[in-house]
Scaffold this active site. Structure first.
Site, mmCIF file in Angstrom:
data_model
loop_
_atom_site.group_PDB
_atom_site.id
_atom_site.type_symbol
_atom_site.label_atom_id
_atom_site.label_comp_id
_atom_site.label_asym_id
_atom_site.label_seq_id
_atom_site.Cartn_x
_atom_site.Cartn_y
_atom_site.Cartn_z
ATOM 1 N N HIS A 66 -11.946 3.649 -7.496
ATOM 2 C CA HIS A 66 -10.840 3.318 -6.603
ATOM 3 C C HIS A 66 -11.276 2.149 -5.735
ATOM 4 O O HIS A 66 -12.426 2.047 -5.336
ATOM 5 C CB HIS A 66 -10.519 4.532 -5.721
ATOM 6 N N ALA A 67 -10.338 1.240 -5.467
ATOM 7 C CA ALA A 67 -10.627 0.105 -4.581
ATOM 8 C C ALA A 67 -9.324 -0.322 -3.910
ATOM 9 O O ALA A 67 -8.338 0.399 -3.925
ATOM 10 C CB ALA A 67 -11.271 -1.042 -5.355
ATOM 11 N N TYR A 102 -3.283 -0.806 6.681
ATOM 12 C CA TYR A 102 -4.660 -0.872 6.198
ATOM 13 C C TYR A 102 -5.599 -1.207 7.361
ATOM 14 O O TYR A 102 -5.389 -2.187 8.086
ATOM 15 C CB TYR A 102 -4.788 -1.937 5.111
ATOM 16 N N ASN A 142 -0.887 10.166 -6.021
ATOM 17 C CA ASN A 142 -1.497 10.338 -4.699
ATOM 18 C C ASN A 142 -1.372 11.757 -4.155
ATOM 19 O O ASN A 142 -0.955 11.981 -3.030
ATOM 20 C CB ASN A 142 -0.904 9.345 -3.705
ATOM 21 N N GLU A 160 -3.137 9.641 -12.130
ATOM 22 C CA GLU A 160 -4.146 9.656 -11.086
ATOM 23 C C GLU A 160 -3.729 10.587 -9.945
ATOM 24 O O GLU A 160 -2.567 10.605 -9.543
ATOM 25 C CB GLU A 160 -4.327 8.231 -10.560
ATOM 26 N N GLU A 164 -10.687 9.663 -5.669
ATOM 27 C CA GLU A 164 -10.471 8.848 -4.475
ATOM 28 C C GLU A 164 -10.608 9.657 -3.191
ATOM 29 O O GLU A 164 -11.063 9.143 -2.169
ATOM 30 C CB GLU A 164 -9.081 8.223 -4.567
ATOM 31 N N LYS A 173 2.801 3.327 -8.844
ATOM 32 C CA LYS A 173 2.848 4.476 -7.950
ATOM 33 C C LYS A 173 4.074 5.324 -8.262
ATOM 34 O O LYS A 173 5.192 4.799 -8.370
ATOM 35 C CB LYS A 173 2.889 4.016 -6.496
ATOM 36 N N ASP A 231 -15.265 6.330 -4.702
ATOM 37 C CA ASP A 231 -14.775 5.479 -3.623
ATOM 38 C C ASP A 231 -15.970 5.086 -2.759
ATOM 39 O O ASP A 231 -16.788 5.943 -2.391
ATOM 40 C CB ASP A 231 -13.736 6.220 -2.784
ATOM 41 N N ASP A 258 0.101 6.887 -10.752
ATOM 42 C CA ASP A 258 -0.675 7.445 -9.647
ATOM 43 C C ASP A 258 0.266 8.180 -8.700
ATOM 44 O O ASP A 258 1.183 7.580 -8.134
ATOM 45 C CB ASP A 258 -1.389 6.306 -8.922
ATOM 46 N N GLY A 270 0.777 -1.231 0.000
ATOM 47 C CA GLY A 270 0.000 0.000 0.000
ATOM 48 C C GLY A 270 0.804 1.274 0.000
ATOM 49 O O GLY A 270 0.239 2.370 0.026
ATOM 50 N N SER A 271 2.110 1.184 -0.057
ATOM 51 C CA SER A 271 2.955 2.383 0.037
ATOM 52 C C SER A 271 2.931 3.195 -1.257
ATOM 53 O O SER A 271 2.940 2.658 -2.353
ATOM 54 C CB SER A 271 4.397 1.985 0.356
#
Length: 428
Positions: A338-339, A35, A235, A259, A288, A205, A311, A233, A25-26
């Site tokens: 987003h998921a 999470y 973020n 993204e 998101e 990412k 989301d 993405d 998830g980083s």
């Protein structure tokens, strides 16, 4: 719905998974996420239960839990029939209290808490009716569920039905191969495995270091070949001009979209980025972190995005997501949700199927994110076949977690966290 079903209790738990230990998830903004969910169970006098959650990243989950507890006063004592008979009014009740709205109506912690509560209500309703949530929505006037902005901004409330068209599943893309904290070797191994399982859409990412992004994007493009789809993405890492410059350097790898290139609140900034990148054939995807339908309305009106990313928790459950899905259809912009996280894939499969079967009737430029983490903790986990989401079969909103998982990962008293605190010190 036969007989009144009164909600008599609402419980909420802080459930966290130590994903930061392996960098799952980083990304450029969230370097060590754990999470987590605020997990809600509502009980009725008739023995029915509903399960809901909202996704978080570790620290702060206790704040969302407190917000859920504050909202519980609006839920306990009401009948399910009273709530769903005018779901729009109930949604407004949760988000527009004269005192609590000061700390965030339709935004921030209150919106996340609202999602957890409403997801549980939708799950309860679907279980009582023995249906999936999308089938509940399709058979009633959407104006009783959500706020229609205007007749021009949404549809007229008439849904189509194209269920027979969905035979092979809903296209998915994977983010699991290229978290920013993964090593090159890990990235190669995961891309190879994904390709062997028919994945053709990959997201990388980016945003921490340009040269590292160039190297990693080149590596992924070489792994997946020229014909498969690549997305990137950031973020929300960049300012507007920085985003344009940075993405221009990555254009050689032919990403379909960038993204979250900048602050999610900067509507006009997204429009500037969108216009600048259009000649490069790169679209903007965002949503998101968008908290309500009004932000999405402005993004759509400003032509600031080419892919709408709803989301299932950030937007306050089905109710607000429905309004955005309708607007996206009106503006002819594809919804690519987003998921990932904890439970988001389980939830979002209901929304994408509703969008396809009852609203858009199209899979053109549509796909939904998938992250291969933590599904084993759910009683009705998401199923992926041939890189596609398989429609769920169980009634409910797929939000019920396994009791053993909730017990072991509850923070801070669960045995997993007790062990981590004793051996390494807790990381959240």
């Amino acid at each position: 719905m036969a007989g009144a079903t009164t909600i008599v209790q609402l419980r909420v738990s802080d459930v966290r998974f130590p994903t930061s230990l392996e960098q799952h998830g980083s990304d450029a903004m969230h370097t060590e996420p754990d999470y987590s969910v605020a997990y809600v169970v509502i009980e009725t006098d008739g023995g029915h239960e509903g399960y809901g959650l909202t996704f978080t990243l570790g620290k702060g989950t206790e704040v969302v839990v407190c917000a859920v507890e504050a909202l519980s006063a609006f839920v306990v004592g009401r009948t399910l029939q009273e709530i769903v008979g005018d779901f729009r009014a109930f949604y407004r009740l949760l988000t527009s209290d004269g005192q609590m709205r000061w700390i965030g109506p339709e935004k921030g912690v209150i919106q996340l808490a609202t999602a957890a509560v409403l997801n549980a209500v939708w799950d309860l309703w679907a279980r009582v009716e023995g249906k999936e949530p999308r089938k509940l929505v399709s058979c009633i006037d959407f104006r009783y569920i959500t706020d229609a902005l205007t007749e021009e901004e949404a549809l007229g409330g008439c849904f189509s039905s194209h269920e027979e068209m969905l035979r092979d599943g809903y296209p998915a893309y994977t983010t699991s191969c290229a978290w920013i904290g993964y090593s090159d070797q890990q990235l190669k191994e995961l891309c190879t495995k994904a390709l062997s399982h028919d994945w053709t859409r990959f997201k990388v990412k980016v945003g921490a270091d340009l040269q590292d992004d160039v190297r990693r994007c080149r590596l992924v493009r070489q792994m997946i070949g020229p014909d498969n789809t690549l997305m990137i993405d950031a973020n929300q890492r960049w300012d507007v001009q920085e985003a344009i410059t940075w993405v221009s350097h990555l254009a050689e790898f032919k990403p379909l979209w960038i993204e979250e290139p900048t602050s999610p609140d900067d509507i006009l900034g997204h429009a500037v980025i969108s216009k600048a990148l259009a000649p490069l054939g790169i679209g903007v995807a965002t949503g998101e972190q968008c908290h309500n339908r009004v932000m999405f309305k402005q993004l759509l009106q400003a032509s600031a995005l080419q892919f709408v990313q709803i989301d299932s928790c950030r937007l306050g459950s089905v109710n607000e997501n429905l309004a955005v899905i309708l607007m996206a259809c009106k503006f002819h912009v594809p919804v690519c949700p987003h998921a990932g996280g904890v439970g988001l894939c389980e939830l979002v499969r209901h929304l994408i199927l509703f969008d396809y079967i009852s609203v858009s009737a199209s899979l053109q430029n549509r796909m939904c994110e998938y992250v291969d983490h933590l599904h084993e903790h759910f009683k009705s986990p998401v199923v992926i076949r041939n890189a596609c989401y398989v429609p769920p079969k169980d009634p409910g909103y797929s939000t019920e977690m396994r009791e053993e998982s909730v017990r072991r990962y509850q923070y801070p008293q669960g045995e997993v966290w007790q062990t981590l605190q004793a051996t390494r010190g807790h990381r959240t």
